[in-house]
Design a protein around this motif. Structure first.
Motif, short mmCIF file in Angstrom:
data_model
loop_
_atom_site.label_atom_id
_atom_site.label_comp_id
_atom_site.label_asym_id
_atom_site.label_seq_id
_atom_site.Cartn_x
_atom_site.Cartn_y
_atom_site.Cartn_z
N PRO A 11 0.83 -1.21 0.00
CA PRO A 11 0.00 0.00 0.00
C PRO A 11 0.86 1.26 0.00
O PRO A 11 1.95 1.29 0.59
CB PRO A 11 -0.79 -0.12 1.31
CG PRO A 11 -0.79 -1.58 1.63
CD PRO A 11 0.52 -2.09 1.14
N TYR A 49 -3.54 1.58 -2.99
CA TYR A 49 -2.36 1.00 -3.64
C TYR A 49 -1.92 1.88 -4.81
O TYR A 49 -2.75 2.58 -5.41
CB TYR A 49 -2.67 -0.41 -4.14
CG TYR A 49 -2.78 -1.42 -3.03
CD1 TYR A 49 -1.69 -2.20 -2.66
CD2 TYR A 49 -3.98 -1.60 -2.34
CE1 TYR A 49 -1.79 -3.13 -1.64
CE2 TYR A 49 -4.08 -2.52 -1.31
CZ TYR A 49 -2.97 -3.28 -0.97
OH TYR A 49 -3.07 -4.19 0.06
N SER A 192 -8.44 0.60 -3.95
CA SER A 192 -8.51 1.04 -2.56
C SER A 192 -9.70 0.36 -1.90
O SER A 192 -10.64 -0.06 -2.58
CB SER A 192 -8.63 2.56 -2.46
OG SER A 192 -9.83 3.01 -3.04
#
Length: 199
Positions: A11, A49, A192
């Motif tokens: 992430p 991400y 996300s």
């Protein structure tokens, strides 16, 4: 069985939130405000991400679709560069613990639990519960230690239950009635989601 995501990419943005189930009572007559604590406070994190190429994104999407359906996603709790050292193999020392004091054994002798360290406790079903250390204290030469945590323990764990300190995990469900992703004209996919602890 909990769904895990590919290790890469990691992430690039995380936003943790504490969900407090207590109640704040504000008297209409202007008296003192009263905070009433209730058990069950837990964590929720919003995770994003970096843009992914289609072959990579497709694996993430596949697993997230299953996690959305089953309600069982597990990811590394983001330590944001914090190195929590080599704690050994800590476990719960004594069944039925409750409140905000946690007692462990099996730590590396003299390992220092520091205020702000994160940990997850694994119950008998394999479910993770995230907590934060409130005190700094060193384990004894025998590898035992007691320290304060937040939020309070949410269940009485069994003696010997595993505790992850070097890299805690957060487990739960993808929040919301829907989940979506985006793809730009360069065929990069943006992902996300919001993960909330289930219990």
């Amino acid at each position: 069985m909990a769904i895990t995501l590919p290790a890469h990419p990691a992430p690039n943005d995380v936003n943790p939130t504490i969900l407090d189930f207590g109640v704040t009572l504000r008297p209409a007559t202007g008296g003192p405000v009263l905070k009433v604590g209730r058990p069950g406070s837990r964590l929720r994190i919003a995770v994003s991400y970096p843009p992914m190429e289609p072959p990579v994104a497709s694996r993430f999407i596949s697993r997230l679709l299953e996690a959305k359906r089953t309600g069982h996603l597990i990811i590394k709790f983001p330590l944001l560069g914090l190195n929590q050292g080599s704690p050994g193999a800590p476990v719960i020392d004594g069944a039925g613990q409750a409140g905000t004091t946690l007692t462990l054994r099996g730590l590396t002798p003299n390992y220092r639990v520091k205020e702000g360290y994160w940990l997850s406790i694994i119950d008998a079903s394999g479910q993770h519960y995230v907590h934060n250390a409130r005190t700094t204290i060193a384990a004894g030469a025998d590898g035992t230690v007691s320290f304060q945590i937040e939020p309070p323990l949410r269940k009485p764990f069994a003696d010997g239950a595993t505790v992850l300190l070097a890299q805690p995990m957060i487990e739960g469900f993808i929040d919301g009635g829907e989940w979506s992703w985006s793809t730009d004209t360069a065929h990069h996919t943006g992902l996300s989601f919001v993960l909330e602890e289930a219990s």
